[in-house]
Structures are given as C-alpha cells and as structure tokens.
Design an enzyme around this catalytic site. Structure first.
Site, short mmCIF file in Angstrom:
data_model
loop_
_atom_site.label_atom_id
_atom_site.label_comp_id
_atom_site.label_asym_id
_atom_site.label_seq_id
_atom_site.Cartn_x
_atom_site.Cartn_y
_atom_site.Cartn_z
N HIS A 189 0.66 -1.20 -0.08
CA HIS A 189 -0.08 0.04 -0.01
C HIS A 189 1.01 1.24 0.00
O HIS A 189 0.43 2.27 -0.54
CB HIS A 189 -0.85 0.11 1.19
CG HIS A 189 -2.43 -0.71 0.84
ND1 HIS A 189 -2.14 -2.30 1.16
CD2 HIS A 189 -3.10 -0.66 0.10
CE1 HIS A 189 -3.43 -2.84 0.61
NE2 HIS A 189 -4.11 -1.74 0.13
N ARG A 209 -10.62 4.21 -1.92
CA ARG A 209 -10.40 3.60 -0.85
C ARG A 209 -10.58 4.36 0.39
O ARG A 209 -9.97 4.88 0.71
CB ARG A 209 -8.74 3.28 -0.89
CG ARG A 209 -8.15 2.16 -1.89
CD ARG A 209 -6.73 2.03 -1.71
NE ARG A 209 -6.33 1.01 -2.72
CZ ARG A 209 -5.78 1.02 -3.88
NH1 ARG A 209 -5.56 2.34 -4.36
NH2 ARG A 209 -5.48 -0.04 -4.55
N ARG A 229 -15.59 2.30 -2.25
CA ARG A 229 -15.25 0.98 -1.62
C ARG A 229 -15.54 0.75 -0.37
O ARG A 229 -14.86 1.53 0.60
CB ARG A 229 -13.72 0.29 -2.05
CG ARG A 229 -13.68 -1.12 -1.40
CD ARG A 229 -12.33 -1.68 -1.92
NE ARG A 229 -11.19 -1.07 -1.20
CZ ARG A 229 -9.94 -1.31 -1.39
NH1 ARG A 229 -9.84 -2.10 -2.37
NH2 ARG A 229 -9.08 -0.83 -0.76
N GLU A 253 -11.69 -9.88 -6.36
CA GLU A 253 -10.07 -10.09 -6.09
C GLU A 253 -9.62 -11.69 -5.53
O GLU A 253 -8.75 -12.12 -5.19
CB GLU A 253 -10.09 -9.25 -4.76
CG GLU A 253 -10.38 -7.76 -4.83
CD GLU A 253 -10.15 -6.74 -3.56
OE1 GLU A 253 -9.36 -6.28 -3.57
OE2 GLU A 253 -11.20 -6.97 -2.71
N ASN A 298 -4.20 -6.54 -7.71
CA ASN A 298 -3.33 -6.79 -6.70
C ASN A 298 -3.51 -7.74 -5.88
O ASN A 298 -2.60 -8.68 -5.60
CB ASN A 298 -3.20 -5.33 -5.83
CG ASN A 298 -3.06 -4.18 -6.63
OD1 ASN A 298 -2.74 -4.36 -7.69
ND2 ASN A 298 -3.60 -3.11 -5.92
N ASP A 299 -4.84 -8.09 -5.15
CA ASP A 299 -5.18 -9.18 -4.50
C ASP A 299 -5.48 -10.53 -5.43
O ASP A 299 -4.98 -11.51 -4.73
CB ASP A 299 -6.38 -8.87 -3.74
CG ASP A 299 -6.12 -8.14 -2.45
OD1 ASP A 299 -5.00 -8.61 -1.85
OD2 ASP A 299 -6.49 -7.03 -2.21
N ARG A 328 1.56 -10.40 -1.68
CA ARG A 328 1.81 -9.08 -2.27
C ARG A 328 2.58 -8.15 -1.66
O ARG A 328 3.12 -7.35 -2.36
CB ARG A 328 0.38 -8.27 -2.66
CG ARG A 328 -0.12 -7.83 -1.39
CD ARG A 328 -1.51 -7.36 -1.66
NE ARG A 328 -1.80 -6.03 -1.85
CZ ARG A 328 -2.74 -5.26 -2.06
NH1 ARG A 328 -3.83 -5.92 -2.16
NH2 ARG A 328 -2.50 -3.96 -2.40
N CYS A 382 -9.09 -2.22 -11.32
CA CYS A 382 -8.73 -0.88 -10.30
C CYS A 382 -7.36 -1.50 -9.74
O CYS A 382 -6.93 -0.80 -8.89
CB CYS A 382 -9.81 -0.83 -9.66
SG CYS A 382 -10.24 -1.83 -8.38
C1 PEP Z 1 -6.70 -4.78 -5.45
O1 PEP Z 1 -6.47 -5.59 -4.73
O2 PEP Z 1 -6.36 -4.85 -6.61
C2 PEP Z 1 -7.27 -3.26 -5.23
C3 PEP Z 1 -7.59 -2.67 -6.15
O3 PEP Z 1 -7.24 -3.18 -3.74
P1 PEP Z 1 -6.19 -3.13 -2.55
O4 PEP Z 1 -4.91 -2.60 -3.30
O5 PEP Z 1 -6.65 -1.67 -2.12
O6 PEP Z 1 -6.25 -4.22 -1.67
MG MG Z 2 -7.51 -5.49 -2.77
#
Ligand code: PEP
Ligand code: MG
Length: 856
Positions: free
Chosen positions: A469, A576, A612, A711, A734-735, A745, A780
């Site tokens: 993050h 977020r 979200r 995700e 990402n997830d 990650r 996203c």
């Molecule tokens: C993701 O998981 O791709 C996402 C956009 O959520 P975050 O990165 O906030 O977990």
């Molecule tokens: Mg995520």
C-alpha cells in the site's frame, strides 16, 4: 513436533499469550486457542467442543499439550478429552503447569523436538524461576524427586540421547554476555535451542553468583540465571560432541545472539532479502538494482526518514504518580500496537517492531524515566523523550553501525510513546527544507500523504514490494520510487548525492557526472511528454479504430480528488475509504464520513464515484478492532468478512454512502467478496439502513449501484452466478494475483510472481469479462496503469480502467495510440505464453516508441 492448546475463560487473555510465546519459540510450534464462549467467543467461559476441535486442529501425531487457566477450563478439557478418538486422546496431556510460564516453557521444549512427556515435565517446572526469585517456594508444588512423578533434575540429561556421560571428560569455557538484553527471553531461548542440538550434557553458570550450574537445555533453569550484559557465563559440557557444543554456544554468545543482529532488531534493519531485480541489465557505473515502483528519474541529496516531535509540555499535569501511571499506560498501548503491527505487517518489518516492543520493557529505560518524573518533576512525555534520547545518544556514541541502528530503534520507539502520551499529536514528518531523495527502510503508508513531490523528488526503500500500500500511495503522489534495494543504501548518510530511475528500478550512490546528466535529460523528456499528455487529458481515450475505454481514478485520500479530476479522470473507479479509518483511536462518525465522501465527489459532478466499503484486515489493521491472531492475515479476517462481523461499523458507513448519494453519483463496492451470501447479507443490511433513513426522512438515491471487487479466485470463477446480484464488477488485480499465484503481495522475494501478466491471471480476467454479460467490468488494481499490461487488458475486452491520478494522462494517451484489432490479436497470443516475462516481451513489441520502457 508437540503442539499446544491454550484453554482460557478469556479469549483476549489467551490471544495475548501467543505473541509472547512466539517471542521465545519458533513459529513451527502449532498453537490453538479454545477460549471464551458465545457466538463471537467474547463471553467468559470455556467450551468442551471448542477444546476438542482445537486439539484436533493442531495434532501432528507427536502429541498435544493442553494448558488451562483455572477451574472449569480443566473440567471442560476433561470432557473434551473424553470426546476425542482414542489414539488422539492417548497423545494429549492436560497439565497443571501455570498458564503463562508453562506455555512459554512448553513451547520452547516443543520447538526443540522433544517428546510430549518431556515437554510436559519442563512446563510443570516453569514456576521455579519465579519462586526462586521471590523466595516463597514453600507453597510451591513439591518438586523433590519421587514426590512429583515428573520432577526434572537441576541438570538435565543429554538432550538427544538421555545419557548423563558421568564418566566422560568435562570441557569448560567462559564467555562474556555482550548483547543488549543479556539472557533475556529470546536469547535464553536461543541458547537452549542451540544446546539441545547436541547430545552432550551442557550446563551453564553465571560466574558472578555462587549457585550451582543449571541445565542449558531448560529454559526455566537458564532464565533463573538472571544473566545480564557484562556478566560472564561458565559453560560446561560432557559427552561425545562436548567441544562442538561449547564452540556453538560461545559463538552464539560472542556474536550477540542472532536475535540481536541488525537484521531483526534494528530500526534501520537490513531487509531479509537481497534485491531481487534483474542484475544482468545493471549499468556498470555503480548502479544498485531494486524494484521499479513508480517511473521517473531524480537526482538529489539523500535524506533519511525521520519523524519529529511537537513541542513537549514542561510542567506536570498531575501528581508524579499520575504522570508515571500515564506513562505506563502509554507504554502498554504502544507495545500492544507494535505487536499487532508486527503480527500483521510485512515480514521484513516484523522483527523490527517486535524488538521495539521489547525496548518498552527495558528496566534501565523505565527507571531513568521514572526518576525524571519523581525526582525532577518532569511531565511524562518530556521524561520519556529525555530518557530515550539519553539512551539513544549512548548507543550512537559507540560509533559502530550496529549501535547506531540501536539508537534509531530507541528514538523511534521513544517518539511513538510520546505521541501516544500527547494523545492527539500528529506524527510530523520532518525533512530538510530542500529537494531530496527520501531513504527509508520501510515507509509507513501514513507518511506518504505528508510528502510534497516538489521537495521529495524520489523515494528509495531498502525493503518493500511494489504492490504494497505504501507503493500504491507513492504512485498516487507521482513520486519516482524504487523499493527492495537491500543493504546497499542502509547506511547512506544524509546529503549523499543519489540518482534514481523509478522506471528501471536503479539507484546510484554518488552517481558519476555522466549518469547525472543522463537522468536529468530523461526527466526533462518525460516532463515534456507529460505536458503534452496533460493537455489532452480531458479528451476521451479512444483507440485508433474507435473503441472507447473509460479511464477513472483510484483515490486513497480526499486531497487527491481535485488533482485526479484535473488530470482527466472520468469518475472515481476506486475510492479506498481506509484513510478514514486508519489513524484514529475511534472509528469515524457518520458525519465525518459523509463530509469526506462529498469532498471526493465534488470535483466529479455527474461522473460516478465508486466508494469501496472499508477494506480492513490483512495488511490494514484497525486500532479499535481486535483481529484474531492469524498465521495468514491475507487469508483471514479481511474486507467484507470484517464488515459483516462488525455490522455497527458497516451500518455507519452505509448510512454515510447512502446520504452522499442524495447529491452525488455514488456507487457502493464491496471488497474481498468470496460468496454470494456475503452480497445477500450486505444487501439486506443496506435495506435495513434505507428503512432507518426513511424513518427519519433522510434523503438518498433510490437505487445506488452495488458492485463487487473481483479479488478472490472464488468470485472470479462465480461471476456468471453473481452477475444477477450486482450492478458492476471491478477486478482488483493486486489481490487477485496474490491469491491466484499464491504469492504474498508484500513479499519482496516474490515480486516476480506478483505480476498480473501471468497467463493464468489473464485467463481468469478473460473469463470474468465473458461471464459478466451486460455488467460492466473494470480493472482497478495496479496493472491498470502499467503500460505493458494496458494493451493486453484492453485486448482481453476490458473497457474500463481505474488508475492513480498521476497515471491518468499517460494511460489515456497510450490507449489513443493503440488499435483494438492489434490488441485483440496480442491478447490471444498472451494467453498462451509461458509466463509474465514472455507476455511483457510481446506487449513491448506492441507499444508505440514513446511508451516503450528504456533499459537504463
Ligand atoms: C486490488 O486488490 O487490486 C485493489 C485495488 O485493492 P487494494 O490494493 O486496496 O487491496
Ligand atoms: Mg484488494
């Protein structure tokens, strides 16, 4: 290996014991908790079925030890034992050992691979140290040989063989304890583990006292030595490998124990991994390879991350006793937070945080602060700040790098406690007032919004993963950044000139003039290109053959909204909301949330703003929610799971979102959905919130769209089924990547696996697009802003991207330079490549020259 089950009337009590045990024993010892009763296990009591399940859950075949706190815990365990199958019951022991000391001693013995009855015996001996210290052992259980069936001798037998080697020659050595904490918990545990690797009988004695030697394989005995820094230990060994045992132990001690090395305890810690970047393309002018986080180049003097304190009060508020009590309370809170962060944080900071938590128990530090409060009438914040600074200076004056790192630990932990004492003081980032490249070991996400990109020209972290993050926030700020450079920059001084290329992931310490020139000219070219893209940022992103791709913004803080709108965002694809919940001791009120949502939505007029719902858990803990101790927080209590368990928290957010919908085009998006029932439960909660708003006549939009993040692999596979229950999907790559590729990650060593361009991930994305029918699908995750990923994703049928504000103009410009027919062909080929690097190579061929990444 023997496992442990902790049975307690109080769940928090049992949960709090686990990190304490982990301080001393390896993570390999399985520990299960059976504590509390009621639906959430938050009422006091114990439950036989829970205990039975806990025993079964940690059974490895080597035996399970059950420790209970009192009365009915033992009765419930008796019942649980009766419910167990015979073979499991036969290797399970309920023991009378004290709950805390017994569990610690048992875990250490278990981690040494000892048999269940040996582990039980050691646990039962665990009160000995306390009794010896306090000198009140009259009431203690009789441990005379014969009267207690499991009494252990003062000096245990050969660890592995049970031999006592009475006739073998004795070898002895003397070593001075030089590590900071002496034979404090973790070093004592290491000594015991090391001694137990040998079959020799090993004893230890502190030369400064005249007590008999104790067994080096018994944690409770070793702890009774009370050995501190500067004490001398006499170690004696008898048996076939006596000399090797002595050598190993004196090496351990003279090297200050593994636990005290900078790698795990330093505030300026060495990351656990070498930078995994590809070194084959490393320029030969002293470049250091790291992981590209955000493209852009910079040349500026280094500045180490340092956070400053506000002005401290100089007079006491109440009595010295009250000041001391306040300090103790703050110490406890900070220690709890540090341990919580350590449990949930990135692996490469866990050791640092745990070591900082230990400093808060340091006798010398505490008594220095106390003397200042009681004898010099200093208020608690000042007393603590001065005591920690004095200790830090002591370390710093010793001059070596290791001690400097200790000084940073002390200062950092000192600052945290002072901020806690001052209650509402903000954590101020203090940086020299000049352009700089910020150097940090691990950059707390909360610091990023304080960074001014005009001043902070670049960021280099020794650890970190580009999908963490902090990385996401840095991209949002548009700061060229490189992570994972390893030890190479750990000791770089403030003001040392650094060069950085965030696109290639290279960093230079004292770059040669030619490199400075190259980096600066690259920056000028990038600035010129950015100006062109920015001028066209409000035009739609239409491919050369007429397909429109909507490009929205990912927003992590209201302060980014205006900029995102100016940079051409066609709405907010991902807000977020964690920024609202993260740094405060209490959850935000409905009004605070409403105000923040309105601030974000204001610049977007009619364009949709996708809010979200709070995505807490995993790597995003909350100070006011207690999360269970989880071996795998990313597979634990996260996202929608947290919200549905805390309906009061969820309800407040839903009210704020609905109220914001009265004046703005707001959509609700659910994080981490894995099942249809999570959507159903949310919809029914939403319905009850609507009813409550109707009741008081509060306005809201009749039908706000409700969508989900895709995700989890479960939601990706179930899109066809979920489509009739939601209005839109947004793929969180990402997830999704971390779950599909089984690669954390945040893990710097697994950055190559954390790539959305691996063909199995692409297959899943294509399936989602196809199964979603008429429901819009966007992306996203960070992949949406990756120039090598964009052509493939659009080729797979994605028509909505949501990217950080910084990336908006370039993303739109890239799409305008591509033709969909080429991209469709590219995507088809991408799906059958071996891995992400191959897909990237293909994608690079499709990129127009201005977007192709250059290697140096
Ligand atoms: C993701 O998981 O791709 C996402 C956009 O959520 P975050 O990165 O906030 O977990
Ligand atoms: Mg995520």
């Amino acid at each position: 290996m023997v496992s442990l089950v902790l049975v307690s009337h109080s769940r928090p009590l049992a949960e709090a014991l686990v990190p304490l045990i982990r301080e001393m024993a390896t993570d390999e010892v399985a520990i299960a908790i059976a504590a509390g009763t009621g639906e959430n296990r938050d009422a006091f009591g114990t439950d036989a079925t829970d205990i039975m399940q806990a025993i079964a859950s940690v059974d490895t075949g080597d035996g399970v030890l059950v420790l209970g706190d009192m009365g009915s815990a033992l009765l419930s365990t008796d019942m649980a034992l009766e419910l167990l199958p015979d073979d499991l019951r036969s290797r399970t022991r309920l023991i009378s050992a004290p709950f805390v000391e017994g569990a610690l001693a048992a875990a250490i013995q278990a981690s040494m691979g000892n048999a269940v009855d040996d582990v039980a015996r050691e646990a039962r001996q665990a009160l000995a140290q306390k009794q010896q210290h306090v000198g009140d052992s009259d009431d203690a259980p009789d441990t005379e040989e014969g009267s207690a069936p499991d009494a252990s001798p003062a000096v245990s037998e050969g660890a592995a063989t049970g031999d006592s080697y009475d006739d073998a020659p004795e070898h002895t050595t003397e070593v001075e304890l030089t590590n900071l904490h002496g034979l404090h918990a973790r070093p004592a545990a290491q000594l015991v583990r090391t001694a137990s690797q040998f079959s020799a009988v090993v004893t230890v004695k502190r030369l400064e006292d005249n007590r008999a030697p104790v067994s080096a394989t018994s944690i409770s005995s070793v702890s009774t030595l009370g050995a501190r820094r500067g004490n001398r230990l006499q170690i004696t060994a008898r048996g076939p490998d006596a000399e090797e045992a002595l050598q190993a132990l004196s090496d351990l001690i003279t090297h200050g124990f593994d636990d005290d090395t900078p790698a795990t305890e330093s505030g300026g810690a060495t990351p656990q991994h070498e930078a995994p970047a590809d070194r084959s393309t490393l320029p030969d002018d002293g470049a250091v390879a790291g992981l590209p986080v955000h493209a852009g180049t910079a040349v500026a003097p280094a500045a180490r991350l340092h956070t400053a304190l506000p002005d401290l009060p100089t007079t006491q508020n109440g009595s010295p006793e009250a000041e001391w009590a306040a300090l103790q309370n703050a110490l406890k809170l900070v220690q709890r937070d540090l341990r919580m962060q350590a449990r949930r944080g990135a692996r490469n900071v866990q050791g640092i945080l745990e070591a900082q938590a230990l400093l808060l128990e340091d006798d010398a530090l505490l008594s220095a602060a106390r003397t200042r409060i009681t004898e010099s009438d200093e208020p608690a914040p000042l007393a603590w700040a001065r005591a920690t600074e004095a200790l830090a200076e002591e370390y710093a004056s010793l001059g070596d790098a290791y001690m400097q790192a200790r000084a940073n630990d002390v200062r950092d932990v000192g600052r945290r406690v002072v901020l806690e004492l001052l209650d509402d003081a903000a954590d101020v980032v203090s940086l020299p007032d000049r352009p700089l490249i910020l150097v940090a070991d691990d950059l707390p996400p909360s610091v990023v919004p304080h960074l001014d990109p005009e001043q902070v020209r670049g960021v280099v972290c020794t650890g970190g993963n580009p999908t963490g993050h902090n990385a996401i926030l840095l991209r949002g700020r548009g700061i060229p950044s490189v992570f994972g450079v390893g030890a190479a920059l750990q000791h770089v001084d403030n003001n040392t000139l650094l060069g950085l290329d965030g696109g290639t992931g290279h960093v230079w310490v004292d770059p040669p003039p030619k490199r400075v020139e190259q980096l600066e000219s690259k920056r000028r070219q990038a600035d010129e290109r950015t100006a062109v893209y920015l001028a066209e940022a409000h035009d739609p992103a239409t491919t050369t053959d007429g397909t429109v791709v909507t490009v929205s913004a990912n927003i992590s803080h209201p302060s980014e909204a205006e900029t995102a709108a100016e940079r051409g965002a066609e709405g907010v694809g991902l807000l977020r909301t964690e920024f609202l919940f993260g740094d405060t001791p209490e959850p935000p009120s409905e009004e605070e949330q409403l105000e923040a949502l309105k601030t974000v939505a204001a610049p977007f007029k009619k364009a949709p703003v996708t809010v979200r719902a709070l995505d807490a858990g995993g790597d995003k803990p909350l100070p006011y929610l207690s999360f269970p101790d989880e071996a795998n927080p990313f597979l634990g209590m996260r996202g929608i799971r947290v919200l549905l368990r805390h309906p009061e928290l969820f309800r407040t957010q839903l009210r704020a979102v609905l109220r914001a919908s009265a004046s703005h085009n707001v959509r609700l998006m659910l994080p981490m959905v894995a099942t249809l029932s999570e959507i159903r439960k949310t919809r029914s909660l939403l319905q009850s919130v609507r009813a409550a708003l109707n009741h008081v006549g509060t306005l809201y939009a009749a039908n706000i769209p409700v969508g989900i993040m895709v995700e989890t692999p479960a939601s990706a596979v179930a899109v066809a089924q979920l489509a009739s229950h939601v209005d839109f999907f947004s793929i969180g790559t990402n997830d999704l990547v971390q779950y599909v590729m089984a690669a954390d990650r945040e893990h710097a060593d697994l950055a190559a696996l954390s790539d959305a361009l691996h063909p199995p991930v692409l297959q899943l994305i294509r399936q989602v697009v196809e199964a979603a029918g008429d429901r819009p699908v966007s992306i996203c995750g960070e992949a949406a802003a990756d120039p090598e990923a964009i052509p493939v994703l659009v080729g797979l049928g994605i028509r909505n991207l949501s990217v950080n504000a910084e990336a908006l103009p370039a993303t739109k410009a890239l799409i305008r330079a591509l033709s969909l027919s080429d991209l469709t062909a590219l995507a088809k080929r991408a799906l059958v490549q071996d891995d992400a690097p191959e897909v990237r190579a293909l994608a690079r061929e499709a990129l127009p020259a201005a977007f192709a990444p250059d290697e140096q």
